[in-house]
Design an enzyme around this catalytic site. Sequence first.
Site, PDB file in Angstrom:
ATOM      1  N   CYS A   7       0.864  -1.185   0.000  1.00 23.90           N
ATOM      2  CA  CYS A   7       0.000   0.000   0.000  1.00 23.90           C
ATOM      3  C   CYS A   7       0.903   1.238   0.000  1.00 23.90           C
ATOM      4  O   CYS A   7       2.059   1.160  -0.429  1.00 23.90           O
ATOM      5  CB  CYS A   7      -0.990  -0.019   1.164  1.00 23.90           C
ATOM      6  SG  CYS A   7      -0.264   0.039   2.806  1.00 23.90           S
ATOM      7  N   ASN A  10       2.180   1.468   4.419  1.00 23.03           N
ATOM      8  CA  ASN A  10       2.470   0.190   5.096  1.00 23.03           C
ATOM      9  C   ASN A  10       2.136   0.244   6.590  1.00 23.03           C
ATOM     10  O   ASN A  10       2.766  -0.418   7.404  1.00 23.03           O
ATOM     11  CB  ASN A  10       3.935  -0.251   4.885  1.00 23.03           C
ATOM     12  CG  ASN A  10       4.225  -1.712   5.254  1.00 23.03           C
ATOM     13  OD1 ASN A  10       5.327  -2.056   5.621  1.00 23.03           O
ATOM     14  ND2 ASN A  10       3.241  -2.578   5.141  1.00 23.03           N
ATOM     15  N   CYS A  12      -1.580   0.721   7.325  1.00 22.95           N
ATOM     16  CA  CYS A  12      -3.017   0.397   7.408  1.00 22.95           C
ATOM     17  C   CYS A  12      -3.389  -0.810   6.552  1.00 22.95           C
ATOM     18  O   CYS A  12      -3.577  -1.916   7.058  1.00 22.95           O
ATOM     19  CB  CYS A  12      -3.868   1.597   6.994  1.00 22.95           C
ATOM     20  SG  CYS A  12      -3.895   2.910   8.229  1.00 22.95           S
ATOM     21  N   ARG A  13      -3.520  -0.606   5.244  1.00 24.47           N
ATOM     22  CA  ARG A  13      -4.090  -1.660   4.408  1.00 24.47           C
ATOM     23  C   ARG A  13      -3.193  -2.876   4.225  1.00 24.47           C
ATOM     24  O   ARG A  13      -3.635  -4.013   4.398  1.00 24.47           O
ATOM     25  CB  ARG A  13      -4.463  -1.084   3.031  1.00 24.47           C
ATOM     26  CG  ARG A  13      -5.581  -0.080   3.092  1.00 24.47           C
ATOM     27  CD  ARG A  13      -5.668   0.730   1.814  1.00 24.47           C
ATOM     28  NE  ARG A  13      -4.480   1.559   1.638  1.00 24.47           N
ATOM     29  CZ  ARG A  13      -4.199   2.268   0.554  1.00 24.47           C
ATOM     30  NH1 ARG A  13      -5.029   2.219  -0.466  1.00 24.47           N
ATOM     31  NH2 ARG A  13      -3.117   3.006   0.493  1.00 24.47           N
ATOM     32  N   SER A  14      -1.911  -2.644   3.849  1.00 19.83           N
ATOM     33  CA  SER A  14      -1.086  -3.828   3.550  1.00 19.83           C
ATOM     34  C   SER A  14      -0.705  -4.640   4.789  1.00 19.83           C
ATOM     35  O   SER A  14      -0.673  -5.872   4.703  1.00 19.83           O
ATOM     36  CB  SER A  14       0.129  -3.459   2.696  1.00 19.83           C
ATOM     37  OG  SER A  14       1.009  -2.593   3.362  1.00 19.83           O
ATOM     38  N   ASP A 117      -8.541   3.839   1.392  1.00 22.12           N
ATOM     39  CA  ASP A 117      -7.519   3.989   2.427  1.00 22.12           C
ATOM     40  C   ASP A 117      -8.164   4.458   3.737  1.00 22.12           C
ATOM     41  O   ASP A 117      -8.603   5.604   3.851  1.00 22.12           O
ATOM     42  CB  ASP A 117      -6.479   5.008   1.964  1.00 22.12           C
ATOM     43  CG  ASP A 117      -5.246   4.979   2.847  1.00 22.12           C
ATOM     44  OD1 ASP A 117      -5.342   4.461   3.978  1.00 22.12           O
ATOM     45  OD2 ASP A 117      -4.198   5.466   2.393  1.00 22.12           O
TER      46      ASP A 117
HETATM   47  P1  4NP Z   1      -1.858   2.858   4.096  1.00 25.60           P
HETATM   48  O1  4NP Z   1      -2.451   4.242   4.664  1.00 25.60           O
HETATM   49  O2  4NP Z   1      -1.289   3.139   2.737  1.00 25.60           O
HETATM   50  O3  4NP Z   1      -3.056   1.948   4.013  1.00 25.60           O
HETATM   51  O4  4NP Z   1      -0.826   2.397   5.088  1.00 25.60           O
HETATM   52  C1  4NP Z   1      -1.672   5.402   4.732  1.00 25.60           C
HETATM   53  C2  4NP Z   1      -1.036   5.713   5.901  1.00 25.60           C
HETATM   54  C3  4NP Z   1      -0.285   6.877   5.988  1.00 25.60           C
HETATM   55  C4  4NP Z   1      -0.184   7.713   4.897  1.00 25.60           C
HETATM   56  C5  4NP Z   1      -0.827   7.400   3.727  1.00 25.60           C
HETATM   57  C6  4NP Z   1      -1.561   6.234   3.641  1.00 25.60           C
HETATM   58  N1  4NP Z   1       0.542   8.928   4.986  1.00 25.60           N
HETATM   59  O5  4NP Z   1       0.584   9.673   3.998  1.00 25.60           O
HETATM   60  O6  4NP Z   1       1.117   9.207   6.033  1.00 25.60           O
END
Ligand code: 4NP
Length: 142
Positions: A7, A10, A12-14, A117
């Site tokens: 994702c 790294n 939340c989703r992955s 997300d």
């Molecule tokens: P993820 O979510 O891609 O599912 O881990 C996010 C977590 C943090 C950020 C973006 C997406 N960020 O920009 O900090």
Amino acid sequence: MRVLFVCLGNICRSPAAEGVFRHLAPDVTSDSAGTGHWHVGEPPYGAMQQAAAARGYDLSDLRARQFTSVDFTRFDLIIAMDAANQRNIEVLRPADITTPVHLFTDYAPNQGMTVPDPYYTRDFDGALDLIEAASQGLKSSL
Ligand code: 4NP
């Protein structure tokens, strides 16, 4: 079989996908990574950990790392959470490497959408619903 879930952050989703898929398919080597560098070394986001724990998935040992081109040779299959991830992964593909990069939701019943997300939507349970459905589909496809 080695599968890498990717994702953006790294956190939340992955990592949730990694935790769910490890639970579902313990014989498969599962890992996760983010295309971004911001959260490297951090555990999964607190609200994501809590939503996952409520369904029996312990994400507490996971730590964020950034996706690199070496991952194309370390894994047999790379799974992107959304189309932007998929593009950012493909940019790093080494010449002559044919490792497939698929959208996670290609394995879910309602294909065509991607995993929203939850870092932005705050819908951690909705993300887990999709992740569980796609994980079932992925497992059946292996
Ligand atoms: P993820 O979510 O891609 O599912 O881990 C996010 C977590 C943090 C950020 C973006 C997406 N960020 O920009 O900090």
